[in-house]
Design a protein around this motif. Structure first.
Motif, mmCIF file in Angstrom:
data_model
loop_
_atom_site.group_PDB
_atom_site.id
_atom_site.type_symbol
_atom_site.label_atom_id
_atom_site.label_comp_id
_atom_site.label_asym_id
_atom_site.label_seq_id
_atom_site.Cartn_x
_atom_site.Cartn_y
_atom_site.Cartn_z
ATOM 1 N N SER A 100 14.913 8.005 -28.910
ATOM 2 C CA SER A 100 15.901 6.945 -29.113
ATOM 3 C C SER A 100 15.312 5.552 -28.958
ATOM 4 O O SER A 100 16.032 4.570 -29.033
ATOM 5 N N GLU A 101 14.008 5.442 -28.727
ATOM 6 C CA GLU A 101 13.375 4.132 -28.634
ATOM 7 C C GLU A 101 13.512 3.425 -29.974
ATOM 8 O O GLU A 101 13.151 3.971 -31.031
ATOM 9 N N PRO A 102 14.067 2.199 -29.998
ATOM 10 C CA PRO A 102 14.274 1.498 -31.265
ATOM 11 C C PRO A 102 12.968 1.321 -32.038
ATOM 12 O O PRO A 102 11.939 1.002 -31.439
ATOM 13 N N PRO A 103 12.987 1.535 -33.325
ATOM 14 C CA PRO A 103 11.778 1.380 -34.131
ATOM 15 C C PRO A 103 11.438 -0.094 -34.345
ATOM 16 O O PRO A 103 12.292 -0.963 -34.248
ATOM 17 N N THR A 104 10.172 -0.357 -34.632
ATOM 18 C CA THR A 104 9.704 -1.709 -34.931
ATOM 19 C C THR A 104 9.108 -1.730 -36.331
ATOM 20 O O THR A 104 8.340 -0.847 -36.695
ATOM 21 N N GLN A 105 9.466 -2.751 -37.105
ATOM 22 C CA GLN A 105 8.907 -2.877 -38.450
ATOM 23 C C GLN A 105 8.644 -4.339 -38.777
ATOM 24 O O GLN A 105 9.316 -5.246 -38.274
ATOM 25 N N VAL A 106 7.633 -4.568 -39.604
ATOM 26 C CA VAL A 106 7.326 -5.910 -40.077
ATOM 27 C C VAL A 106 8.359 -6.278 -41.139
ATOM 28 O O VAL A 106 8.535 -5.552 -42.116
ATOM 29 N N VAL A 107 9.056 -7.397 -40.932
ATOM 30 C CA VAL A 107 10.096 -7.811 -41.882
ATOM 31 C C VAL A 107 9.706 -9.050 -42.688
ATOM 32 O O VAL A 107 10.396 -9.418 -43.640
ATOM 33 N N TYR A 108 8.589 -9.689 -42.287
ATOM 34 C CA TYR A 108 8.126 -10.847 -43.068
ATOM 35 C C TYR A 108 6.668 -11.119 -42.760
ATOM 36 O O TYR A 108 6.237 -11.035 -41.598
#
Length: 235
Positions: free
Chosen positions: A22-30
């Motif tokens: 359930s650890e929130p995912p991290t993604q590059v958005v810019y």
């Protein structure tokens, strides 16, 4: 009793692995370029927003929660002055750093009071926004009706502490004086249109004079021209 203990142990393992999943995912958005980027940590494209500059060793938090990506055209070659817009919240201004992303201004930048819009309101509607460009340490928000921009990237020395202030003559002939302690926001923290500037005392400051009539042309930009986010990441 042995069966109960086995069941509890299995449940504990499930709970432990469930917490990890359930650890929130991290993604590059810019991406600004090959070494500067924004990361969003959260579910369904909403959550914490972080700025990273791998060359300068900067990793700073812009928003602790509730950030959603800006969906309009976004071009940002500027490095010292960084302005980050929020989805649907142009009236609330932008998150702003004036030191290469190391720290972020409390309250950020806001729209200058006054009749900036054709209907008399001071800020644009999100659906009317066409693009946001930040170049040469100055921000330019282009809408269907107006061009909003921050001041040139410096403060008029007359309104800094110890300065002489600014004396000006109004259209009715009255003489006024702007004191350094009551001169309004510092550079980069106030977005205004040329229409609104005509009725604002900021017009007498040197950093609000000679502003362009259109968004400056950006050449050789290697970053993204829109923010991106995958709603299903981490699922």
């Amino acid at each position: 009793m042995k069966g109960l203990c086995t069941g509890l142990a299995a449940a504990a393992v499930f709970m432990a692995t469930g917490c990890q999943a359930s650890e929130p995912p991290t993604q590059v958005v810019y991406r600004f370029d090959d070494h500067r980027y924004l990361e969003l940590k959260g579910w369904d494209c909403e959550g914490e927003l972080w700025y990273t500059d791998t060359k300068q060793g900067v990793h700073s938090q812009i928003a602790s929660q509730f950030y959603r990506i800006f969906t309009k055209k976004f071009v940002h070659p500027s490095e010292r002055y960084i302005a980050i817009p929020w989805w649907g919240n142009i009236t609330g201004g932008f998150s702003v750093s004036k030191d290469y992303g190391q720290t972020w201004e409390t309250g950020g930048a806001s729209m200058s009071p006054g009749e900036n819009e054709p209907d008399g309101s001071n800020a644009p509607y999100y659906d009317d926004v066409l693009s946001f460009t930040v170049v040469n340490d100055q921000g330019f928000l282009q809408t269907k009706h107006r061009l909003y921009m921050s001041s040139k990237p410096f403060d008029d020395p007359r309104i800094l502490p110890g300065g002489s202030g600014i004396t000006y003559t109004a259209s009715d002939g009255a003489v006024h004086h702007i004191k350094p302690t009551s001169s309004g926001p510092a550079w980069g923290l106030d977005y205004i249109t040329k229409q609104g500037l005509k009725e604002d005392t900021a017009q007498f400051k040197t950093n609000y004079q000679g502003l362009p009539d259109k968004v400056p042309e950006v050449k050789g930009y290697t970053g993204w021209d829109h923010m991106r986010c995958d709603m299903g990441v981490g699922r």
